[in-house]
Design a protein around this motif. Structure first.
Motif, short mmCIF file in Angstrom:
data_model
loop_
_atom_site.label_atom_id
_atom_site.label_comp_id
_atom_site.label_asym_id
_atom_site.label_seq_id
_atom_site.Cartn_x
_atom_site.Cartn_y
_atom_site.Cartn_z
N GLY A 117 40.23 12.60 77.19
CA GLY A 117 39.08 12.01 77.98
C GLY A 117 38.47 12.57 78.84
N ILE A 118 37.67 11.73 79.84
CA ILE A 118 36.82 12.54 80.50
C ILE A 118 37.57 12.89 82.22
CG2 ILE A 118 34.57 12.51 82.03
CD1 ILE A 118 33.84 12.30 79.08
N HIS A 119 37.41 13.85 82.64
CA HIS A 119 38.03 14.07 84.10
C HIS A 119 37.22 14.43 85.19
CE1 HIS A 119 41.60 13.80 81.53
NE2 HIS A 119 41.37 14.65 80.98
N LEU A 120 37.07 13.92 86.04
CA LEU A 120 36.00 13.92 87.11
C LEU A 120 36.40 14.83 88.22
CD1 LEU A 120 33.91 10.98 87.67
CD2 LEU A 120 33.01 12.92 86.87
N ILE A 121 35.70 15.87 88.72
CA ILE A 121 36.19 16.55 89.83
C ILE A 121 34.77 16.65 90.78
CG2 ILE A 121 37.06 18.61 91.05
CD1 ILE A 121 38.77 19.07 88.40
N LYS B 99 31.66 11.61 73.24
CA LYS B 99 31.72 11.95 71.85
C LYS B 99 31.78 13.54 71.60
CE LYS B 99 28.61 8.21 70.65
NZ LYS B 99 27.40 7.79 70.07
N MET B 100 31.46 14.20 72.80
CA MET B 100 31.53 15.72 72.58
C MET B 100 32.71 16.30 72.40
SD MET B 100 28.85 17.91 75.06
CE MET B 100 28.69 19.55 75.05
N SER B 101 33.87 15.96 73.10
CA SER B 101 35.20 16.68 72.80
C SER B 101 35.99 15.77 73.31
CB SER B 101 35.02 17.76 73.62
OG SER B 101 36.25 18.40 73.72
N ASP B 102 37.38 16.05 72.88
CA ASP B 102 38.52 15.23 73.13
C ASP B 102 38.82 15.30 74.67
OD1 ASP B 102 38.59 14.58 70.64
OD2 ASP B 102 40.30 15.97 70.02
N GLN B 103 38.46 16.55 75.36
CA GLN B 103 38.84 16.57 76.77
C GLN B 103 37.64 17.37 77.47
OE1 GLN B 103 42.09 19.19 78.12
NE2 GLN B 103 41.98 18.39 79.94
N ILE B 104 36.94 16.54 78.49
CA ILE B 104 36.07 17.11 79.01
C ILE B 104 36.17 17.05 80.60
CG2 ILE B 104 33.53 16.66 79.45
CD1 ILE B 104 33.07 15.79 76.79
N VAL B 105 36.06 18.16 81.17
CA VAL B 105 36.19 18.08 82.72
C VAL B 105 34.74 18.38 83.37
CG1 VAL B 105 37.37 19.16 84.75
CG2 VAL B 105 38.61 19.10 82.57
N LEU B 106 34.49 17.29 84.16
CA LEU B 106 33.06 17.62 84.67
C LEU B 106 33.22 18.03 86.07
CD1 LEU B 106 31.49 14.30 83.50
CD2 LEU B 106 31.04 16.71 82.76
N LEU B 107 32.68 18.96 86.64
CA LEU B 107 32.58 19.45 88.01
C LEU B 107 31.29 18.93 88.85
CD1 LEU B 107 34.39 22.58 86.78
CD2 LEU B 107 35.62 21.23 88.67
N VAL B 108 31.27 18.01 89.56
CA VAL B 108 29.93 17.60 89.74
C VAL B 108 29.54 17.29 91.26
CG1 VAL B 108 29.65 16.31 87.39
CG2 VAL B 108 30.77 15.19 89.35
N HIS C 70 28.53 4.53 82.85
CA HIS C 70 27.99 5.04 81.83
C HIS C 70 29.04 5.69 81.02
CE1 HIS C 70 24.07 4.41 83.07
NE2 HIS C 70 24.38 5.31 84.42
N LEU C 71 30.15 5.92 81.74
CA LEU C 71 31.31 6.53 80.79
C LEU C 71 32.35 5.25 80.48
CD1 LEU C 71 31.58 9.69 83.18
CD2 LEU C 71 30.88 9.59 80.87
N ALA C 72 32.09 4.05 80.64
CA ALA C 72 32.88 3.13 79.92
C ALA C 72 34.24 3.40 80.02
CB ALA C 72 31.99 2.85 78.41
N GLY C 73 34.88 3.45 81.09
CA GLY C 73 36.62 3.46 81.03
C GLY C 73 36.99 4.55 80.52
N LYS C 74 36.21 5.71 80.21
CA LYS C 74 36.71 7.00 79.51
C LYS C 74 37.23 7.92 80.51
CE LYS C 74 35.04 6.19 75.49
NZ LYS C 74 36.30 5.98 74.15
N ILE C 75 36.95 7.53 81.99
CA ILE C 75 37.41 8.64 83.12
C ILE C 75 38.90 8.32 83.32
CG2 ILE C 75 36.92 9.16 85.51
CD1 ILE C 75 34.37 8.17 85.46
N LYS C 76 39.40 9.22 83.11
CA LYS C 76 41.11 9.35 83.26
C LYS C 76 41.65 10.07 84.46
CE LYS C 76 41.19 7.16 79.38
NZ LYS C 76 41.23 5.88 79.09
#
Lengths: 22, 657
Positions: free
Chosen positions: B21-25, B606-615, B627-633
């Motif tokens: 999933g998507i991981h936000l930092i 859709k880009m990858s199984d695991q995405i880490v966003l440093l934002v 916009h990430l519709a519940g994908k943020i883990k």
């Protein structure tokens, strides 16, 4: 047979070829 | 992380949902986002490079507080899954003095796969994720922006990037297999020559020597052909690079043309403005008439009354004179001039009295001046003057026009300044110099092609000669030799298959990347008319419009599409890659506007199984989670609390706090 691998892998491929031919 | 960058002592980041999933930092500038990405890369490869590709010194990686406390030790532990198996990397370094060399000497690395320690951990890690392809998995917004520049940087950078891309796609596996087989074939041939010598017999020895000599010649030829092909490749890269530069100069030419157009437009507008100013001056010269208008209007009215009065009097006098004449005639003829009745004495006296009265009346009327043209002339002069009086609307209209021209001229001048500043420092002779250089290089490339062809023909002749010799040797009834000959022929057959697979696979992969990049591009593009992407041999990109027009980079870079295009390519490379790894993006949306940013966010899952966003909070705003519709883990925040404590990591609460 088509082996599909910075080499000295070459030994292992050579062994396979030797087994196949001869 | 232990004492790594701004992280004092131990800090742990755990990506939930098994990392999927998507991981936000989240964190502002200088809060420690980039250090997290660097910690992972240091854990993997034992070194970190900055944005310019320079290696960061180990002394710069140690935490300040640890340094102040004389603790010269930092390290990273990474737990991950590779090929479905749990793995762990522990890399540490400890120095007796704060010195780069001491940290390098004190570095230790352990790799555990499925709980067991693995020998040669550096090599194993390089197999899992080769360092030169990690740039497509751990990247920042700057790399997206600079992707095309990297291609134009210089031939070496371009070749490196091309190699990295081909490596991601798996092309080198075929090359390695081909080279390995070539090495094996050589070994077989050397063995054959050795055995033949052992068998003795002058004929046989002679043949063996001749065969070895031919093989040596062939080896030399191969070497020469390789060198020539390398030279030609460098030259062709240079030609491609120069052609791109020349295409960019097309923009300069367009700017120069635009400059002439603007200067002409300014001249036209200045002319129109001058004309209006002259018109205005003429109007202002007549302005005094506006001041006199009320007086003139009163005078005209007065003249009209006086003229009318004089005319009335004149008419009355004329009628009185006529009447007096009639009376005189009646008295003289004793007969009424109006009805012809004969008049008696009494009536005659009445007529004489009436005549006297009429004469007095005529006398009175004669005292008033008779009508003359003076009144009329004065009135006409004043009326003409009134016709020249300006209306305030006329003057306002002219002022408005002059203002419009002023605005247009100012706008054009501003654009002209802009164009001039872009043209500053442009060498006008460079395009022709480049064209000459391209022509010269193309000529040289052609010469090299000819030379390569000649060498290949030479090689073909030698090969024919050698195969003739091989047939002779093959005829010698020696079991071992026969076996070796078969192996050589067999190895050669396999080698040819791999040789052909290299170009076929490269083209197919390139087509797959192009197709995938286009699919991604269509989801995040800014203009519907941008239809698809095309990838050239150097992995540079062009946009094709719905009208099938090919837009070179110089034609679309101004539309802010550059990052979108690079992201599409990187997304496609990840999808088509032979390597599976998480994607870490450091401030990837910094330069995207809101609409672009939202589109990219929606596409990310859709880009990858695991995405880490440093934002930063500027690029990932409150409400963007939708916009990430519940994908943020995982949702973490960073905060730099000061030099002593450094950065801390804590879960983000509602509202991104």
């Amino acid at each position: 047979l088509l082996i599909l691998v910075d080499r000295g892998c070459q030994e292992q491929i050579m062994t396979i070829i030797n087994q196949r031919v001869g | 992380m232990l004492n790594f960058g701004p992280y004092y002592r131990n800090h742990e980041i755990s990506f939930q949902n098994d990392g999927l999933g998507i991981h936000l930092i989240r964190g502002g500038n200088g809060q420690g986002k980039t250090s997290i990405q660097r910690a992972i890369l240091w854990g993997l490869y034992g070194e970190v490079k900055d944005r310019r590709g320079e290696t960061i010194r180990p002394t710069s990686l140690l935490n300040h507080t640890a340094f102040n406390e004389d603790i010269y030790q930092f390290g990273v532990q990474i737990d991950f899954i590779h090929d479905g198996v749990n793995c762990r990397i522990i890399r540490r370094t400890q120095a007796i003095r704060h010195h780069d060399k001491k940290y390098e000497e004190g570095m230790t690395l352990e790799l555990y796969v499925d709980g067991r320690i693995v020998p040669e951990p550096e090599r194993q890690i390089q197999r899992m994720l080769p360092p030169d392809v990690s740039r497509f998995y751990f990247f920042d917004g700057e790399m997206l922006r600079d992707y095309e520049e990297l291609l134009e940087d210089d031939s070496r950078a371009m070749a490196l990037l091309k190699d990295s891309i081909e490596r991601v796609l798996g092309v080198p596996y075929f090359k390695m297999a081909r080279n390995d087989l070539e090495g094996i074939k050589r070994k077989f041939e050397r063995e054959r020559a050795r055995i033949m010598r052992q068998l003795g017999g002058s004929d046989l020895e002679e043949l063996a020597e001749l065969q070895q000599m031919l093989q040596d010649e062939l080896d030399d030829l191969d070497k020469t052909i390789n060198e020539l092909e390398k030279q030609k490749e460098i030259l062709d890269n240079k030609i491609a690079e120069d052609k791109r530069k020349l295409a960019d100069m097309k923009e300069v030419r367009e700017l120069a043309t635009r400059r002439l157009e603007i200067e002409k437009d300014i001249e036209i507008n200045e002319g129109k403005k001058d004309k209006k100013i002259a018109e205005r001056n003429t109007m202002i010269e007549k302005l005094y008439k506006n001041v006199l208008a009320p007086i003139a209007s009163t005078l005209i009215e007065k003249f009209e009354i006086q003229s009318q009065q004089a005319l009335d009097m004149y008419n009355q006098k004329q009628r009185a004179l006529e009447h007096a004449d009639k009376l005189k005639k009646g008295i003289k003829e004793s007969k009424c001039s109006y009805c012809g009745t004969v008049l008696d004495e009494k009536k005659l006296k009445e007529l004489e009295a009436e005549l006297e009265e009429t004469k007095i009346r005529i006398e009175e009327l004669t005292q008033i001046p008779e009508p003359n043209l003076e009144y009329e002339h004065s009135k006409n002069t004043l009326t003409k003057m009134m016709d020249d009086v300006l209306s305030s609307e006329d003057l306002e209209e002219i002022d408005k026009k002059i203002n419009e021209y002023d605005y247009e001229i100012a706008k054009l001048n501003s654009e002209l300044e802009n164009v001039k500043s872009k043209l500053e420092g442009v060498d006008a002779d460079e395009p022709s110099r480049l064209e000459l250089q391209i022509r010269t290089n193309e000529k040289e490339s052609g010469r090299l092609s000819g030379k390569i062809e000649a060498k290949k023909e030479e090689k073909l002749k030698l090969l024919e000669e050698k195969s003739e010799l091989d047939r002779k040797i093959d005829a010698i009834p020696q079991d071992q030799l026969k076996k070796l000959n078969k192996r050589i022929i067999f190895t050669d057959s396999i080698m040819r298959i791999f040789e052909r697979a290299i170009s076929t696979f490269r083209e197919e992969q390139k087509a797959a990347v192009e197709k995938t990049a286009t699919e991604i591009f269509r989801e995040i593009r800014s203009k519907e008319e941008f239809d698809r992407l095309k990838i050239n041999d150097q992995y540079g990109l062009s946009i094709i419009t719905v009208h099938n027009t090919i837009l070179d980079r110089s034609e679309w870079r101004s539309s802010g599409e550059e990052q979108i295009v690079a992201l599409s390519l990187i997304g496609a490379l990840n999808k088509c890659a032979q390597v599976k790894a998480p994607i870490f993006m450091d401030t990837p949306f910094g330069r995207l506007d809101v609409t672009h940013g939202e589109r990219v966010l929606k596409y990310l899952p859709k880009m990858s199984d695991q995405i880490v966003l440093l934002v930063t909070d500027r690029e990932f705003r409150e409400g963007d989670e939708i916009h990430l519709a519940g994908k943020i883990k995982t949702d973490l925040s960073l905060k730099y609390t000061g030099e002593k404590e450094g950065s801390i990591i804590y879960p983000t609460t509602a509202g991104g706090e």
